[in-house]
Design a protein around this motif. Structure first.
Motif, short mmCIF file in Angstrom:
data_model
loop_
_atom_site.label_atom_id
_atom_site.label_comp_id
_atom_site.label_asym_id
_atom_site.label_seq_id
_atom_site.Cartn_x
_atom_site.Cartn_y
_atom_site.Cartn_z
N LYS A 1 22.04 40.11 2.15
CA LYS A 1 22.91 41.28 2.25
C LYS A 1 23.03 41.74 3.70
O LYS A 1 24.14 42.01 4.19
CB LYS A 1 22.36 42.41 1.37
CG LYS A 1 23.19 43.68 1.40
CD LYS A 1 22.58 44.73 0.47
CE LYS A 1 23.35 46.05 0.53
NZ LYS A 1 22.75 47.07 -0.36
N TYR B 1 26.46 41.82 6.27
CA TYR B 1 27.03 43.00 6.92
C TYR B 1 27.12 42.86 8.44
O TYR B 1 27.80 43.66 9.09
CB TYR B 1 26.20 44.24 6.59
CG TYR B 1 26.48 44.84 5.23
CD1 TYR B 1 27.76 45.18 4.85
CD2 TYR B 1 25.44 45.09 4.33
CE1 TYR B 1 28.02 45.73 3.60
CE2 TYR B 1 25.68 45.65 3.08
CZ TYR B 1 26.98 45.98 2.73
OH TYR B 1 27.23 46.53 1.50
N PHE C 1 21.84 50.58 5.10
CA PHE C 1 22.29 50.40 3.73
C PHE C 1 21.06 50.48 2.82
O PHE C 1 20.09 49.76 3.04
CB PHE C 1 23.00 49.06 3.54
CG PHE C 1 24.19 48.88 4.43
CD1 PHE C 1 25.45 49.30 4.03
CD2 PHE C 1 24.05 48.28 5.68
CE1 PHE C 1 26.55 49.14 4.85
CE2 PHE C 1 25.15 48.11 6.51
CZ PHE C 1 26.40 48.55 6.10
N VAL D 1 21.70 46.22 11.88
CA VAL D 1 22.01 46.38 10.46
C VAL D 1 20.69 46.39 9.69
O VAL D 1 19.93 45.42 9.74
CB VAL D 1 22.92 45.25 9.95
CG1 VAL D 1 23.11 45.36 8.44
CG2 VAL D 1 24.27 45.27 10.68
N CYS E 1 18.90 46.91 5.96
CA CYS E 1 19.01 47.03 4.50
C CYS E 1 17.64 47.40 3.95
O CYS E 1 16.68 46.64 4.10
CB CYS E 1 19.50 45.73 3.87
SG CYS E 1 21.25 45.41 4.15
N ASN F 1 23.45 50.69 11.46
CA ASN F 1 24.02 50.83 10.12
C ASN F 1 22.93 50.65 9.07
O ASN F 1 22.28 49.60 9.01
CB ASN F 1 25.11 49.80 9.88
CG ASN F 1 26.31 50.00 10.79
OD1 ASN F 1 26.70 51.13 11.06
ND2 ASN F 1 26.90 48.91 11.26
#
Length: 323
Positions: free
Chosen positions: A80, A84, A66, A38, A40, A64
């Motif tokens: 954040k 996630y 973001f 993940v 960010c 992923n």
């Protein structure tokens, strides 16, 4: 695979194009691959996002990405990213380091061996911007001595209330802890917040694993570095840059955050945090007149709080001489 653990990595980026690909490649070269990565991104303006998109098109695990609509800063960006993550074990990662190929496997093994273990952090090799070893390790740079390591094994909160010896880039924790850790107060650094909460929780263990499992890169744009400092350089920093000795609001915020969770804490958990806060109040309100200041420092030293919550004589001398 030893377990059915799902492994997540929370990686935060911001204009990290210069070193990011080396970090991503080290993750994709792990002997035990993650199940999800993940990322960010905090509004990068360089090649960071393009590098990530290229990377996720060539790896077998889920990536992923973001992209924040506005800059959140490091702490809230990590909050954040952690939020996630869906894994049973969540690893934290910085954009400019390089992981040793057995990092995930070695840390996963620690969780497998001990069901009460909730968080692990490791040592690291300190390297320059070109990944050349700088002659010392991360724990040496933060003063995490063998004596402190032995005390940490039994009483982690005692060490962490003196100083944060946990570096987020070396940390992993159980995903079930998210509800007890989030949200992270924005006056804290995420690794210090996570580690102190786990340390004061009842029936939860945090382990210092003495393995150098990452290359912790030092370069001009480090947000937080790990350069060695002796007492004289620390005093010069304090004198010349007017470094604050601690933000009182930080521990007040942490105390308020933990009050509703008091049943989950060790018996003396909130009491220790309150005493730490009292010590920070003392250090932030020292009198400018030398005679008064010496007397106030003496009284605080007699209470023992300089030795429980700061660096003992080093902090006493710093408060007396340099204000």
């Amino acid at each position: 695979m030893l377990t059915d653990y799902k492994i997540s990595i929370a990686l935060c980026t911001y204009n990290g194009g210069e070193y990011l690909l080396e970090q991503l490649d080290s993750i994709s070269s792990q002997s035990r691959l993650p199940d999800e990565l993940v990322i960010c991104d905090d509004c990068s303006t360089d090649s960071t996002v393009a590098i990530i998109n290229g990377f996720r098109n060539r790896v077998s695990f889920k990536v992923n990405l973001f992209i924040n609509q506005f800059q959140m800063g490091s702490t809230k960006n990590f909050e954040k990213a952690i939020g996630y993550c869906t894994g049973d074990i969540i690893f934290l990662a910085d954009q400019d380091d390089v992981w040793n190929e057995n990092k995930i496997q070695d840390i996963e093994m620690e969780f497998y061996r001990n069901s009460n273990l909730c968080a692990v952090f490791t040592n690291a090799e300190i390297v320059d911007q070109d990944l050349n070893f700088m002659g010392y390790d991360l724990w040496k740079s933060v003063g995490f001595s063998q004596k402190s390591q032995k005390e940490f094994d039994k009483y982690p909160e005692r060490i962490l209330l003196k100083q944060n010896v946990v570096t987020g880039a070396t940390m992993a924790f159980r995903g079930e802890l998210k509800k007890s850790l989030l949200p992270i107060h924005d006056n804290w650094v995420h690794d210090a917040w996570i580690s102190i909460i786990v340390a004061v929780m009842k029936d939860k263990e945090i382990k210092a694993l003495d393995k150098r499992l990452i290359k912790y890169r030092q370069h001009a744009n480090n947000q937080l570095g790990a350069l060695k400092k002796d007492i004289f350089s620390e005093i010069e920093i304090s004198k010349n840059k007017n470094v604050k000795k601690g933000k009182n609001v930080d521990f007040l915020a942490l105390i308020e955050f933990l009050k509703p969770k008091q049943k989950l804490l060790k018996r003396e958990g909130l009491t220790q945090l309150t005493e730490k806060n009292r010590h920070l109040e003392h250090r932030n309100k020292l009198h400018p007149e030398i005679v008064v200041r010496v007397w106030k420092v003496f009284l605080e030293a007699m209470s023992g709080r300089y030795f429980r919550f700061s660096r003992g004589w080093k902090s006493i001398l710093r408060d007396i001489r340099y204000r």
